[in-house]
Design a protein around this motif. Structure first.
Motif, PDB file in Angstrom:
ATOM      1  N   TRP A  37       0.820  -1.209   0.000  1.00 28.19           N
ATOM      2  CA  TRP A  37       0.000   0.000   0.000  1.00 28.19           C
ATOM      3  C   TRP A  37       0.856   1.263   0.000  1.00 28.19           C
ATOM      4  CZ3 TRP A  37      -4.519  -0.053  -1.821  1.00 28.19           C
ATOM      5  CH2 TRP A  37      -5.340  -1.164  -1.671  1.00 28.19           C
ATOM      6  N   ALA A  38       2.056   1.187   0.558  1.00 29.97           N
ATOM      7  CA  ALA A  38       2.962   2.333   0.464  1.00 29.97           C
ATOM      8  C   ALA A  38       3.351   2.579  -0.989  1.00 29.97           C
ATOM      9  CB  ALA A  38       4.208   2.089   1.315  1.00 29.97           C
ATOM     10  N   THR A  41       0.309   4.088  -2.744  1.00 30.57           N
ATOM     11  CA  THR A  41       0.097   5.480  -2.335  1.00 30.57           C
ATOM     12  C   THR A  41       1.106   6.410  -2.996  1.00 30.57           C
ATOM     13  OG1 THR A  41      -0.783   4.740  -0.203  1.00 30.57           O
ATOM     14  CG2 THR A  41      -0.026   7.025  -0.352  1.00 30.57           C
ATOM     15  N   ALA A  44       0.210   6.793  -6.656  1.00 34.73           N
ATOM     16  CA  ALA A  44      -0.941   7.679  -6.828  1.00 34.73           C
ATOM     17  C   ALA A  44      -0.541   9.137  -6.621  1.00 34.73           C
ATOM     18  CB  ALA A  44      -2.043   7.287  -5.848  1.00 34.73           C
ATOM     19  N   ALA A  45       0.322   9.381  -5.628  1.00 34.84           N
ATOM     20  CA  ALA A  45       0.781  10.750  -5.387  1.00 34.84           C
ATOM     21  C   ALA A  45       1.608  11.258  -6.563  1.00 34.84           C
ATOM     22  CB  ALA A  45       1.601  10.797  -4.101  1.00 34.84           C
TER      23      ALA A  45
END
Length: 269
Positions: A37-38, A41, A44-45
């Motif tokens: 998930w890191a 994330t 996505a950023a």
């Protein structure tokens, strides 16, 4: 000309030496999920930063012309690139973690990363180090990492740490497989009046050599030995500051056996 079947025979021979599989340990599922998930994330950023750069570029081009576009989009593009690199690094870590398998066998251990790996039988192991390390920035609270390092007679080293599921039981199983044979070897060596080296500590037929002063502490002077606070503590009958000898435990291979031998020999002297 090499025999193409020989690698398969070698693998089968090693498998027979290792014995049946008792347990399989993977990297902790919580850690794998966190890494996944890191990576998502960060990716996505990075995408959001690049979309923001595109929007700013369009505004700059429409309002001021093409000359100001690089100035308006430079910072978000650079930020997006940094985030994308971070996402790739984290994704690589998550992928590597998902491929790790530690197989505990009846007579040894195998560490696999995908189809590749290393294996040792208990009879191949010469030393085991237990290490506890604190990670993080100086002055700030960090996390405590526990590691086990296994050295073979041919010099190979296998490293395990508490990222693995049920690491404590794995470490205990490794020591239970290795220590009885090593203890028998150390006992034979001591009975044959041979010195035994445990890293900085040297056990001789006459006593323990103090690694700091080079002095011999006779067996009759030793009152006991224990593991406490990450150190080997050897209590002696000497006065003052020389009443105890302390050695950092992670510097001592097979530290539990070392402590046990000092305790038992000191009591029987």
């Amino acid at each position: 000309m090499s025999d193409p079947a020989s690698p398969h025979r070698d693998a089968a021979r090693l498998q027979s030496r290792l014995g049946p599989i008792a347990r399989v340990h993977r990297v902790r599922s919580g850690l794998r999920r966190t890494q996944f998930w890191a990576a998502v994330t960060l990716a996505a950023a990075a995408g959001a930063a690049w979309l923001f750069a595109a929007a700013r570029g369009l505004i700059a081009y429409t309002a001021y012309g093409p000359l100001l576009v690089p100035r308006w989009v430079g910072a978000p593009l650079a930020l997006g690139l940094a985030l994308a690199l971070g996402a790739a690094w984290m994704a690589a870590r998550a992928w590597r973690a998902s491929r790790v398998r530690v197989r505990l066998h009846a007579s040894g251990l195998a560490i696999l990363r995908g189809r590749r790996g290393q294996a040792l039988t208990w009879g191949d192991v010469r030393r085991v180090w237990s290490r506890a390390e604190r990670t993080g920035l100086p002055g700030l609270p960090g996390t405590r990492r526990v590691r086990l390092e296994i050295e073979a007679v041919d010099g190979r080293r296998l490293r395990l740490d508490d990222r693995l599921e049920d690491f404590e039981s794995l470490a205990a199983a490794v020591k239970a497989g290795v220590y009885p044979r090593l203890l028998a070897e150390y006992t034979r060596a001591f009975n044959g009046r041979e010195p035994i080296q445990f890293g900085p500590l040297r056990l001789t037929p006459d006593g323990v050599v103090d690694p700091r002063r080079g002095e011999l502490i006779g067996w009759k002077e030793i009152r006991g030995a224990s593991l406490a606070g990450g150190r080997v503590l050897i209590e002696t009958a000497r006065p003052g500051r020389r009443a105890a000898l302390r050695v950092t435990a992670h510097r001592v291979p097979n530290v539990e056996l070392c402590t046990q031998l000092i305790q038992e020999i000191g009591q029987s002297a």
